[in-house]
Write an enzyme that holds these catalytic residues in place. Sequence first.
Site, PDB file in Angstrom:
ATOM      1  N   GLU A 115      43.993  42.768   3.897  1.00  0.00           N
ATOM      2  CA  GLU A 115      44.884  42.896   5.063  1.00  0.00           C
ATOM      3  C   GLU A 115      43.969  43.133   6.244  1.00  0.00           C
ATOM      4  O   GLU A 115      43.271  44.143   6.307  1.00  0.00           O
ATOM      5  CB  GLU A 115      45.873  44.046   4.866  1.00  0.00           C
ATOM      6  N   CYS A 122      47.161  47.704  12.995  1.00  0.00           N
ATOM      7  CA  CYS A 122      47.086  46.246  12.899  1.00  0.00           C
ATOM      8  C   CYS A 122      48.412  45.615  13.281  1.00  0.00           C
ATOM      9  O   CYS A 122      48.469  44.449  13.669  1.00  0.00           O
ATOM     10  CB  CYS A 122      46.662  45.819  11.496  1.00  0.00           C
TER      11      CYS A 122
END
Length: 522
Positions: free
Chosen positions: A294, A328
């Site tokens: 990720e 993020c």
Amino acid sequence: MSIATTISPFANEPFVDFKLEENRQAMEAAIAKAKASLNAEYPLRIGAEKIFTEDKIKSVNPGNLDEVVGYVSKANRELAEKAMNVALETFETWKKVPAAERAGYLFKAAKLMRDRKHEFSATMILESGKNYAEADADTAEAIDFLEFYGREMLRLSNINETMPLTKVAGEDNKLRYIPLGVGIVIPPWNFPLAICVGMTAAAIVSGNTVLLKPASTTPVIAHKFVELMEEVGLPPGVINYIPGSGAEVGDYLTGHPKTRFVSFTGSKEVGLHISRLAAETAPGQIWIKRLVAEMGGKDGIVVDETADLDAAAQAIVASAFGFQGQKCSAGSRAFIVESVYDAVVEKVATLTKQLEIGLPELNYAAGPVIDQSSYRKILDYIEIGKEEGRLIAGGSKADGNGYYIQPTVFADVDGKARIMQEEIFGPVLAIGKAKDWREAIALYNDTEFGLTGSFFSKEEARIEEALETMHCGNLYVNRKCTGALVGAHPFGGFNMSGTDSKAGGHDYLLLFTQAKAVSVKE
């Protein structure tokens, strides 16, 4: 004392309401207790051994640079190799432990973490610069991951009853999900408990053993998680705690022939580096290493002229500046249709200027960024932004004995500008104008990333088209683009945002297992 809560309809673990005096006082007491452990030393954990090394990582409070949260022993290649050998040996017994027993360790850990919720949150407040709500949400997510992945392992172990294979006369056919082997878990500093716990728990409940290399800026909270797993009776060697340099320890283990998988959360640059290393076949390696990654995001919010403009502005500010934009999933871009552009920009500027900056332990809305490197990088981007857009809020460093930066907003930014295209990972928001909602979606899609996004509109037809055309792994309508909840919003993104490995989703544990079909002739 019980924790008074505001229960989210989606989350397994409720969020604490810090408007209530009893909860605020409880957190203050937990912070005071955490401060009593400042300057403590923490060992590596390799199997049953606790190893103190001369070389240490110094974990500093980013909100008060005079405070050292702890000194954490640092692994080298020799110790990393030792940890690998212990993990390999432990795997041979751990993989045979029944799934229900493995899940039981996670359930026990979830209960203990729930009982000590403020203690974990307080450590994060000091070590990562989160305010009360951000730290509490992080701990709640960690608890949710433990509960969710434990239940998921029970489901997978019963898959032949819940999802039977096609019957063949004279044969007994079954599908078994078996563990992979030894994995390297490399969690980030921005969710130093939740993601660390989630990545590690998913791997071990599936029957793997792991080498946990936490982020160098937040190793203390990771150590507290490892201590918790030891307390619930997890066998030594299932989790091996080895903080260390990415260049020395991380690269060595990623390229190791006995590494079966790498689970990583972090920047695009580091993720691609790990991907290249993992793709190489080392002498003696007999498998293709699996990578669960990720990575970054350049997420955004699109607002059309039919939207609730107050709700949209609030979501833009919350998405951009929650935990100083160090997510993020942070909404660092917004695209507004021109007929309501000025109104939304004004609302965003007003809300941003209301954010008070100060010490996380005093629960200010805006705190520090994580370290000196990030601080300098973000300030450099702000200077770039002054050339690429119109500054309407913030624009400089903020007062305080830490890495404080004013929440900053630039308007009238072109879609190709650097502050629109490059991940800043800090409290900087770029706003652009679109002639209509379809152009706004096109501007949103013009990025190499594809993690989260939001679309604000009251028109059902537009919403349906946005759901189809906005290219990201997690798309939200009429709400902020941060705050994914375990089980409700499986999390992971497209393109350079990673392998779209849906953390908190029903297929996540499959990434840490391999399916073995067995057929017995009757």
